[in-house]
Design a protein around this motif. Structure first.
Motif, PDB file in Angstrom:
ATOM      1  N   ALA A  88      -8.177  -0.591  -5.283  1.00 18.11           N
ATOM      2  CA  ALA A  88      -8.642  -0.669  -3.888  1.00 18.11           C
ATOM      3  C   ALA A  88      -9.561   0.508  -3.613  1.00 18.11           C
ATOM      4  CB  ALA A  88      -7.454  -0.633  -2.929  1.00 18.11           C
ATOM      5  N   ALA A 124       0.863  -1.186   0.000  1.00 21.33           N
ATOM      6  CA  ALA A 124       0.000   0.000   0.000  1.00 21.33           C
ATOM      7  C   ALA A 124       0.895   1.230   0.000  1.00 21.33           C
ATOM      8  CB  ALA A 124      -0.907  -0.012   1.223  1.00 21.33           C
ATOM      9  N   ASP A 125       0.337   2.366  -0.337  1.00 21.21           N
ATOM     10  CA  ASP A 125       1.154   3.576  -0.293  1.00 21.21           C
ATOM     11  C   ASP A 125       0.346   4.862  -0.315  1.00 21.21           C
ATOM     12  OD1 ASP A 125       3.849   4.642  -0.163  1.00 21.21           O
ATOM     13  OD2 ASP A 125       3.340   5.623  -2.044  1.00 21.21           O
ATOM     14  N   VAL A 138      -4.665   3.764  -7.276  1.00 17.19           N
ATOM     15  CA  VAL A 138      -5.502   4.496  -6.318  1.00 17.19           C
ATOM     16  C   VAL A 138      -5.479   5.983  -6.691  1.00 17.19           C
ATOM     17  CG1 VAL A 138      -5.062   2.877  -4.426  1.00 17.19           C
ATOM     18  CG2 VAL A 138      -3.623   4.917  -4.663  1.00 17.19           C
ATOM     19  N   ASN A 169     -11.604  -4.741   2.055  1.00 13.37           N
ATOM     20  CA  ASN A 169     -11.561  -4.866   3.520  1.00 13.37           C
ATOM     21  C   ASN A 169     -12.935  -5.105   4.146  1.00 13.37           C
ATOM     22  OD1 ASN A 169     -12.437  -2.329   2.924  1.00 13.37           O
ATOM     23  ND2 ASN A 169     -11.340  -1.305   4.583  1.00 13.37           N
ATOM     24  N   TYR A 186      -8.116  -5.185  -3.867  1.00  9.89           N
ATOM     25  CA  TYR A 186      -7.807  -5.328  -2.446  1.00  9.89           C
ATOM     26  C   TYR A 186      -8.990  -4.780  -1.668  1.00  9.89           C
ATOM     27  CZ  TYR A 186      -5.425  -4.315   2.001  1.00  9.89           C
ATOM     28  OH  TYR A 186      -5.082  -4.219   3.319  1.00  9.89           O
ATOM     29  N   THR A 227       1.470   0.129  -4.935  1.00 10.56           N
ATOM     30  CA  THR A 227       0.434   1.153  -5.063  1.00 10.56           C
ATOM     31  C   THR A 227       1.063   2.445  -5.574  1.00 10.56           C
ATOM     32  OG1 THR A 227      -0.807   0.170  -3.262  1.00 10.56           O
ATOM     33  CG2 THR A 227      -1.268   2.494  -3.741  1.00 10.56           C
ATOM     34  N   SER A 252     -15.945   2.716  -3.404  1.00 15.22           N
ATOM     35  CA  SER A 252     -16.946   3.675  -3.870  1.00 15.22           C
ATOM     36  C   SER A 252     -17.441   3.250  -5.249  1.00 15.22           C
ATOM     37  CB  SER A 252     -16.334   5.079  -3.961  1.00 15.22           C
ATOM     38  OG  SER A 252     -15.297   5.101  -4.917  1.00 15.22           O
ATOM     39  N   ARG A 254     -14.202  13.598  -6.028  1.00 16.48           N
ATOM     40  CA  ARG A 254     -14.088  12.198  -6.415  1.00 16.48           C
ATOM     41  C   ARG A 254     -14.258  12.039  -7.918  1.00 16.48           C
ATOM     42  NH1 ARG A 254     -18.007   8.886  -3.249  1.00 16.48           N
ATOM     43  NH2 ARG A 254     -16.415   8.643  -1.642  1.00 16.48           N
ATOM     44  N   TYR A 288      -8.335  -2.841  11.308  1.00 14.85           N
ATOM     45  CA  TYR A 288      -8.735  -2.424   9.968  1.00 14.85           C
ATOM     46  C   TYR A 288      -9.254  -3.616   9.151  1.00 14.85           C
ATOM     47  CZ  TYR A 288      -8.105  -0.162   5.402  1.00 14.85           C
ATOM     48  OH  TYR A 288      -8.300   0.371   4.162  1.00 14.85           O
ATOM     49  N   SER A 346      -6.768  10.076  -1.579  1.00 10.75           N
ATOM     50  CA  SER A 346      -7.704  11.070  -1.058  1.00 10.75           C
ATOM     51  C   SER A 346      -7.212  11.702   0.234  1.00 10.75           C
ATOM     52  CB  SER A 346      -9.079  10.417  -0.862  1.00 10.75           C
ATOM     53  OG  SER A 346      -8.952   9.177  -0.190  1.00 10.75           O
ATOM     54  N   ARG A 381     -11.039  13.074  -9.566  1.00 11.24           N
ATOM     55  CA  ARG A 381      -9.965  12.110  -9.291  1.00 11.24           C
ATOM     56  C   ARG A 381     -10.122  10.861 -10.148  1.00 11.24           C
ATOM     57  NH1 ARG A 381     -10.420   9.991  -4.254  1.00 11.24           N
ATOM     58  NH2 ARG A 381     -12.132  11.329  -3.565  1.00 11.24           N
ATOM     59  N   TYR A 382     -11.349  10.355 -10.215  1.00 12.12           N
ATOM     60  CA  TYR A 382     -11.552   9.136 -11.012  1.00 12.12           C
ATOM     61  C   TYR A 382     -11.543   9.429 -12.505  1.00 12.12           C
ATOM     62  CZ  TYR A 382     -11.886   6.158  -6.977  1.00 12.12           C
ATOM     63  OH  TYR A 382     -11.547   5.446  -5.848  1.00 12.12           O
TER      64      TYR A 382
HETATM   65  C1  LIG Z   1      -8.548  -2.183   1.302  1.00  6.74           C
HETATM   66  C2  LIG Z   1      -8.210  -0.813   0.869  1.00  6.74           C
HETATM   67  C3  LIG Z   1      -6.891  -0.486   0.619  1.00  6.74           C
HETATM   68  C4  LIG Z   1      -6.529   0.800   0.210  1.00  6.74           C
HETATM   69  N1  LIG Z   1      -5.229   1.097  -0.029  1.00  6.74           N
HETATM   70  C5  LIG Z   1      -4.893   2.362  -0.399  1.00  6.74           C
HETATM   71  C6  LIG Z   1      -3.543   2.746  -0.616  1.00  6.74           C
HETATM   72  O1  LIG Z   1      -2.631   1.945  -0.481  1.00  6.74           O
HETATM   73  N2  LIG Z   1      -3.277   4.022  -0.975  1.00  6.74           N
HETATM   74  C7  LIG Z   1      -4.264   4.943  -1.127  1.00  6.74           C
HETATM   75  O2  LIG Z   1      -3.967   6.075  -1.473  1.00  6.74           O
HETATM   76  N3  LIG Z   1      -5.544   4.617  -0.928  1.00  6.74           N
HETATM   77  C8  LIG Z   1      -5.874   3.360  -0.573  1.00  6.74           C
HETATM   78  N4  LIG Z   1      -7.189   3.055  -0.361  1.00  6.74           N
HETATM   79  C9  LIG Z   1      -8.169   4.118  -0.522  1.00  6.74           C
HETATM   80  C10 LIG Z   1      -8.961   4.023  -1.772  1.00  6.74           C
HETATM   81  O3  LIG Z   1      -8.143   4.017  -2.912  1.00  6.74           O
HETATM   82  C11 LIG Z   1      -9.943   5.177  -1.841  1.00  6.74           C
HETATM   83  O4  LIG Z   1      -9.251   6.377  -2.059  1.00  6.74           O
HETATM   84  C12 LIG Z   1     -10.689   5.345  -0.604  1.00  6.74           C
HETATM   85  O5  LIG Z   1     -11.365   4.164  -0.345  1.00  6.74           O
HETATM   86  C13 LIG Z   1     -11.669   6.537  -0.718  1.00  6.74           C
HETATM   87  O6  LIG Z   1     -12.578   6.249  -1.700  1.00  6.74           O
HETATM   88  P1  LIG Z   1     -12.824   7.136  -2.978  1.00  6.74           P
HETATM   89  O7  LIG Z   1     -11.505   7.708  -3.424  1.00  6.74           O
HETATM   90  O8  LIG Z   1     -13.339   6.155  -3.962  1.00  6.74           O
HETATM   91  O9  LIG Z   1     -13.769   8.168  -2.566  1.00  6.74           O
HETATM   92  C14 LIG Z   1      -7.542   1.772   0.051  1.00  6.74           C
HETATM   93  C15 LIG Z   1      -8.875   1.428   0.290  1.00  6.74           C
HETATM   94  C16 LIG Z   1      -9.216   0.162   0.692  1.00  6.74           C
HETATM   95  C17 LIG Z   1     -10.636  -0.146   0.938  1.00  6.74           C
END
Ligand SMILES: Cc1cc2nc3c(=O)[nH]c(=O)nc-3n(C[C@H](O)[C@H](O)[C@H](O)COP(=O)(O)O)c2cc1C
Ligand SMILES: Cc1cc2nc3c(=O)[nH]c(=O)nc-3n(C[C@H](O)[C@H](O)[C@H](O)COP(=O)(O)O)c2cc1C
Lengths: 442, 442
Positions: B219, B59-60, B129, B239, B237, B98, B222, B147, B364, B132, B150-151
């Motif tokens: 990951a 992750a990062d 990713v 949770n 990935y 990541t 949303s 959002r 988590y 955020s 970003r997407y």
């Molecule tokens: C299991 C899991 C792992 C995630 N790992 C990362 C990560 O390594 N780096 C990161 O910037 N965001 C990570 N996220 C955040 C998501 O990419 C996302 O930004 C966050 O869930 C907010 O959702 P949205 O951007 O879709 O609104 C992770 C989210 C989940 C659920």
């Protein structure tokens, strides 16, 4: 920091893994897939380390910039990944990579380079360039800005990067199990850098390396380039063609360092030079003729260019024979190309036009074609005349050139007392005789 | 591509090198400087490879995001450099890192990841990713966009990166010494990508790896995240805290893949889970109590949070004893936190409030505290109920957790036929049973 000022410093350029002549990949001894073969690259770096070379140096432009239809690429696939691969397989040799101040974000750069410095135990250098290649701008959806803007941003990016490097205090990495303090947050502070071109808050959560932080290099002789070097660089990669030109440039750089409140000796000039080594001068020349023969069309073009350099149309003569005596006297060096006097000299000595080309008179750097002793003599002459602090050496074909340099040239230089017999310390700073630095110099 | 659908896939997260519990670095068996010790990281990766784990997952977030005054960092110093280091010292294990689509330029990302894929011989994955975290935006002198933006950019960055990956034709790397053709320029073409957020021309001068190009992961659950995954990801990935939640999410992702014209099986869900393994359940729990004891203040906070989860103020009771029978019946799971039912269950089974916390109910991810068999049972139950395709496993302390998982859990899973006994192929794609892909899918 006990380097001997009477000893030259040497960095090695393997370019994209093949070496500096883009057609040597066709030689029988070449490995045709060196571009993608990291094992080979690492092996050659290990060999360079055996020869106590100070560092590997990797030029870079993030774009396709030469004709890889027939030539090997100008740059490695990715300097950061090559440097990391070498770092993990060596202990002493420095790793200097070129990273554009224009096409990188300071936070990403600061993070990559400091991490690499930590895991290599203090062996990293950053060659700071502003990148003036249009194809690169295209890859980033933009255009090349004016020199003033590029260097304006370069100063800011370096300030921001060095500030980020200093944002984790030198003694902040406590990791004391008993007290439970992992890091001293009082020593880990945002930098809140706010420039005209870049902004970054930090902190960068990475402890210092054994040398504090990476060493800065610079390349490019424009006035702006010299100012950047004078302010920040500990090493400059230069491409003069004569001793006089080199000495003059070195003086300019030393003055620039002093103007920025530094010692003149804090800036080391590395002049580029290329070589083909064989057991005899004739064999070395024959090898270069063999490489030239791979591309007769390019040779014709080069003959036309050589003609312009010496003020005489050579293509109407027998290009594989020494010029008739009468013709030799008519040659005149073209003052627009600093390589011309050397071309005239060789033709007058009786080298044929083809052999003169093969001697490398149109190369990007001075070229030595000969024995290991010839190479050592060249390096000694330049070094002892005060032209340079060291060299950025470029073998024609890395695969065997590194070996010949390490096994044959290095012992001669060591014997003559002008190259160190071992690394002075464990870090690039120590081996280059540089003062410690952490964070942005005030 | 002959993976067995009845076998789970497993990726390992070592987080910043210590593991998923940020205070285990204080345990006697921990290495307090794991953050900066790449040798240790590589050793643990090699051990994971011995256990045939499919990949490392990193992750990062490019920012300092947790309290490293007392806790170990949330992320490694630099995923790219860690991945490269591991790539050079392993042969089979995949390397999934990541990298933010928001804070990287597509050309730089494409170059780093494809180079790493080439030198690892086809073992790289990119977890896409959008980032955020406000602290990250600060590091790049900007703010977190909506959002939608970003997407929007994420889709473009991935399109641009995959287009760049495909810009060097699959058979363009000729390097034929006899003909002198190094590359077939007819197969190396600019992409001229022109999006709303990013533009890049290319080509990227890097040949394909053994798996063509890196595998994409995603990951974040949303709606926008699911769409991104459905379009591009081969791994997600996740949770979830319960089997039902996980199964539902997996179905949503499979539907999204189908909606984007792909096979449902092309998307693999990896649910995160954490563990503490010991010879007995009691020992495992004792170890977690030991770690909890490092920070009594945090434990108090967590007790207050646990109180809210189970609808009862636990702090007025003896927190080191099972709750009185009468009190147990009063507990009520808070529907706002999906982890609450498990907390209620444990308290009702007679776990004291402190032990309930130690069981990891506020973590988590779901946590297994027990023997290797307990861990294997948990994985089997989730896997066989169709909740997931595999797991992203997070040891409490990597230094010994990886070893215990590999030496104790893996053999049980293999014995039960639900984990492969060897790698199916040499690339990450083969080992995950994924179709070949090169360039942007049409
Ligand atoms: C299991 C899991 C792992 C995630 N790992 C990362 C990560 O390594 N780096 C990161 O910037 N965001 C990570 N996220 C955040 C998501 O990419 C996302 O930004 C966050 O869930 C907010 O959702 P949205 O951007 O879709 O609104 C992770 C989210 C989940 C659920
Ligand atoms: C010896 C030497 C090596 C150079 N190496 C690189 C390089 O690796 N990457 C790069 O982008 N530019 C490189 N340059 C270009 C300079 O950084 C600079 O952009 C160029 O000289 C144009 O000058 P200006 O930008 O100061 O106008 C090099 C220049 C010299 C003289």
């Amino acid at each position: 920091m006990t380097t001997n000022q009477n000893q030259m410093k040497i960095v090695l350029q393997m370019v994209s893994g093949y070496g500096g002549e883009f057609k040597t990949w066709r030689l029988p001894e070449a490995k045709a897939d060196a571009y993608t073969d990291m094992d080979l690259y690492v092996e050659m770096a290990q060999l360079a380390e055996k020869g106590k070379l100070h560092a590997l140096f990797m030029a870079d432009t993030p774009a396709l910039v030469n004709n890889i239809g027939v030539d090997t690429p100008m740059h490695s696939m990715d300097p950061l990944i090559a440097m990391t691969s070498v770092a993990r397989a060596t202990k002493h040799i420095g790793l200097v990579g070129t990273f554009s101040t224009t096409f990188n974000e300071p936070y990403n750069l600061a993070r990559h380079l400091k991490t690499l410095d930590v895991i290599s135990h203090g062996r990293v250098g950053w060659n700071t360039v502003t990148t003036s290649t249009g194809a690169t701008a295209d890859n980033f959806g933009t255009h090349i800005a004016t020199r003033q803007e590029r260097y304006g941003r370069a100063h800011e990016v370096i300030e921001a990067v060095q500030s980020l490097w200093g944002s984790w205090g030198e003694n902040a990495y406590i990791h004391n199990k008993e007290t439970g303090q992992f890091a001293d947050l009082g020593q880990i502070k945002p930098v809140n850098y706010r420039g005209e071109y870049v902004k970054t808050s930090g902190p960068l959560p990475i402890p210092p390396s054994e040398q504090g932080q990476p060493v800065l290099f610079q390349a490019g002789p424009s006035g702006e380039g010299v100012e950047l070097a004078g302010r920040f660089a500990s090493g400059v990669y230069a491409n003069p063609f004569t001793i006089e030109e080199s000495r003059e440039y070195r003086d300019i750089l030393r003055d620039a360092a002093v103007r920025h409140g530094r010692e003149a000796d804090e800036i080391n000039v590395f002049t580029g030079f290329m070589f083909t080594i064989a057991d005899t001068k004739e064999e070395a020349l024959a090898r270069r003729r063999q490489v030239m023969a791979f591309d007769p069309e390019e040779t014709s073009q080069r003959l036309r260019y050589l003609s312009a350099m010496v003020g005489l149309n050579l293509t109407s003569l027998d290009i594989d024979k020494p010029l008739p005596e009468g013709v030799r006297r008519m040659l005149q060096a073209n003052w627009q190309d600093p390589r011309s006097p050397r071309a005239v000299e060789l033709l007058q000595e009786g080298y044929s036009p083809l052999d003169t080309l093969a001697m490398g008179v149109i190369n990007y750097h001075p070229v030595v074609v000969g024995t290991a002793t010839d190479v050592a003599d060249f390096l000694q002459e330049w070094f002892e005349s005060g032209a340079t602090d060291g060299f950025s050496i470029v073998p024609d074909l890395a695969h065997d050139g590194v070996k010949r340099f390490v096994e044959e040239v290095v012992p001669i230089l060591q014997e003559r007392g002008i190259f160190h017999k071992d690394y002075e310390g464990t870090t690039l700073r120590e081996n280059l005789g540089l003062p410690y630095q952490y964070g942005l110099r005030k």
